[in-house]
Scaffold this motif. Structure first.
Motif, mmCIF file in Angstrom:
data_model
loop_
_atom_site.group_PDB
_atom_site.id
_atom_site.type_symbol
_atom_site.label_atom_id
_atom_site.label_comp_id
_atom_site.label_asym_id
_atom_site.label_seq_id
_atom_site.Cartn_x
_atom_site.Cartn_y
_atom_site.Cartn_z
ATOM 1 N N ASP A 286 -15.100 8.066 1.327
ATOM 2 C CA ASP A 286 -13.897 7.309 1.635
ATOM 3 C C ASP A 286 -12.888 7.272 0.491
ATOM 4 O O ASP A 286 -11.861 6.630 0.602
ATOM 5 C CB ASP A 286 -14.261 5.864 2.001
ATOM 6 C CG ASP A 286 -14.997 5.782 3.319
ATOM 7 O OD1 ASP A 286 -14.809 6.669 4.161
ATOM 8 O OD2 ASP A 286 -15.770 4.823 3.506
ATOM 9 N N ASN A 287 -13.165 7.952 -0.590
ATOM 10 C CA ASN A 287 -12.333 7.845 -1.773
ATOM 11 C C ASN A 287 -11.925 9.244 -2.243
ATOM 12 O O ASN A 287 -12.784 10.083 -2.498
ATOM 13 C CB ASN A 287 -13.134 7.106 -2.855
ATOM 14 C CG ASN A 287 -12.346 6.880 -4.104
ATOM 15 O OD1 ASN A 287 -11.996 7.836 -4.795
ATOM 16 N ND2 ASN A 287 -12.090 5.629 -4.410
ATOM 17 N N VAL B 152 3.870 10.046 3.361
ATOM 18 C CA VAL B 152 3.334 8.947 2.560
ATOM 19 C C VAL B 152 4.377 7.835 2.601
ATOM 20 O O VAL B 152 5.569 8.085 2.386
ATOM 21 C CB VAL B 152 3.055 9.405 1.114
ATOM 22 C CG1 VAL B 152 2.614 8.232 0.250
ATOM 23 C CG2 VAL B 152 2.012 10.508 1.116
ATOM 24 N N HIS C 54 1.459 15.068 5.717
ATOM 25 C CA HIS C 54 1.535 13.664 6.094
ATOM 26 C C HIS C 54 2.663 12.982 5.342
ATOM 27 O O HIS C 54 2.902 13.286 4.169
ATOM 28 C CB HIS C 54 0.215 12.952 5.762
ATOM 29 C CG HIS C 54 -0.941 13.523 6.501
ATOM 30 N ND1 HIS C 54 -1.708 14.550 6.004
ATOM 31 C CD2 HIS C 54 -1.433 13.233 7.719
ATOM 32 C CE1 HIS C 54 -2.631 14.860 6.883
ATOM 33 N NE2 HIS C 54 -2.487 14.081 7.932
ATOM 34 N N GLY D 185 -12.155 9.912 4.318
ATOM 35 C CA GLY D 185 -11.737 8.979 5.348
ATOM 36 C C GLY D 185 -12.841 8.736 6.357
ATOM 37 O O GLY D 185 -13.891 9.367 6.347
ATOM 38 N N CYS E 60 7.091 -0.506 7.157
ATOM 39 C CA CYS E 60 6.626 0.820 6.757
ATOM 40 C C CYS E 60 7.850 1.642 6.369
ATOM 41 O O CYS E 60 8.706 1.918 7.196
ATOM 42 C CB CYS E 60 5.878 1.460 7.914
ATOM 43 S SG CYS E 60 5.224 3.069 7.529
ATOM 44 N N SER F 241 0.488 4.866 1.274
ATOM 45 C CA SER F 241 -0.515 5.538 2.090
ATOM 46 C C SER F 241 0.141 6.268 3.256
ATOM 47 O O SER F 241 1.242 5.908 3.683
ATOM 48 C CB SER F 241 -1.469 4.460 2.647
ATOM 49 O OG SER F 241 -2.366 4.984 3.580
ATOM 50 N N PRO F 242 -0.560 7.277 3.793
ATOM 51 C CA PRO F 242 -0.125 7.798 5.086
ATOM 52 C C PRO F 242 -0.286 6.687 6.125
ATOM 53 O O PRO F 242 -1.158 5.824 5.999
ATOM 54 C CB PRO F 242 -1.095 8.947 5.370
ATOM 55 C CG PRO F 242 -1.660 9.305 4.045
ATOM 56 C CD PRO F 242 -1.678 8.035 3.247
ATOM 57 N N ALA G 62 0.870 -1.178 0.000
ATOM 58 C CA ALA G 62 0.000 0.000 0.000
ATOM 59 C C ALA G 62 0.904 1.225 0.000
ATOM 60 O O ALA G 62 1.989 1.202 0.587
ATOM 61 C CB ALA G 62 -0.898 0.006 1.230
#
Length: 173
Positions: free
Chosen positions: A89-90, A136, A134, A60, A24, A11-12, A9
């Motif tokens: 959510d998208n 990523v 954030h 979110g 991570c 993502s943050p 993934a």
């Protein structure tokens, strides 16, 4: 990721972290902007205080995480919570909603608003207030080797992240 349905993934990292069994790897920092339709009535606002009566679209789930960070930004300025009109959510759906509704505002990653092709259809409000950013990250199972295709893709991501780090405002100073 845990079930093996996905290799990785991008993502943050959630506030609670990724937990055990996942690696991570930070890739780049993505700062946020308040995004709007170019005809939004508050498109010239320069502070969050000017946006207290605006209608917000939050991305979110819940009131935590990157998409809902506008709640914390309002709190840090001593403002009441933003008026949430919609939640989705998208991020792609959020972008489409902003394109079709000139009354909504949404906190989005700068790189998704200020780059082609959306930079022709959405604007970032010229706020002077500090907005969240954030990290990523590339998140992947730590107990399994990546498939060759996933490993090649991860290499390409790392290379692109290098260029994104070079473009970030904090590295230009």
């Amino acid at each position: 990721l845990r079930s093996g349905d996905m290799d990785m993934a991008i993502s943050p990292v959630p506030d609670v972290g990724v937990g055990t069994g996942l690696s991570c790897e930070p890739l780049y920092r993505n700062d946020s902007v308040v995004a709007a339709h170019p005809l939004h009535p508050l498109r010239h606002a320069s502070t969050l205080g000017e946006l207290t009566e605006a209608e917000w679209l939050l991305t979110g789930q819940g009131l935590k995480g990157p998409g809902s960070a506008i709640v914390q930004a309002f709190e840090s300025q001593g403002l009441g919570p933003p008026r949430v009109a919609l939640r989705c959510d998208n991020i792609g759906t959020a972008q489409m909603l902003l394109l079709t509704n000139p009354k909504l505002l949404c906190l989005l990653p700068r790189k998704l608003v200020c780059a082609p092709p959306l930079d022709r259809f959405l604007i970032a409000l010229p706020l002077t207030d500090t907005l969240p950013s954030h990290m990523v990250s590339l998140i992947y199972p730590s107990d399994l080797p990546m498939t060759p295709v996933a490993a090649d893709f991860a290499t390409l991501l790392r290379r692109e992240a290098h260029y994104l780090r070079q473009e970030s405002p904090e590295t230009r100073a």
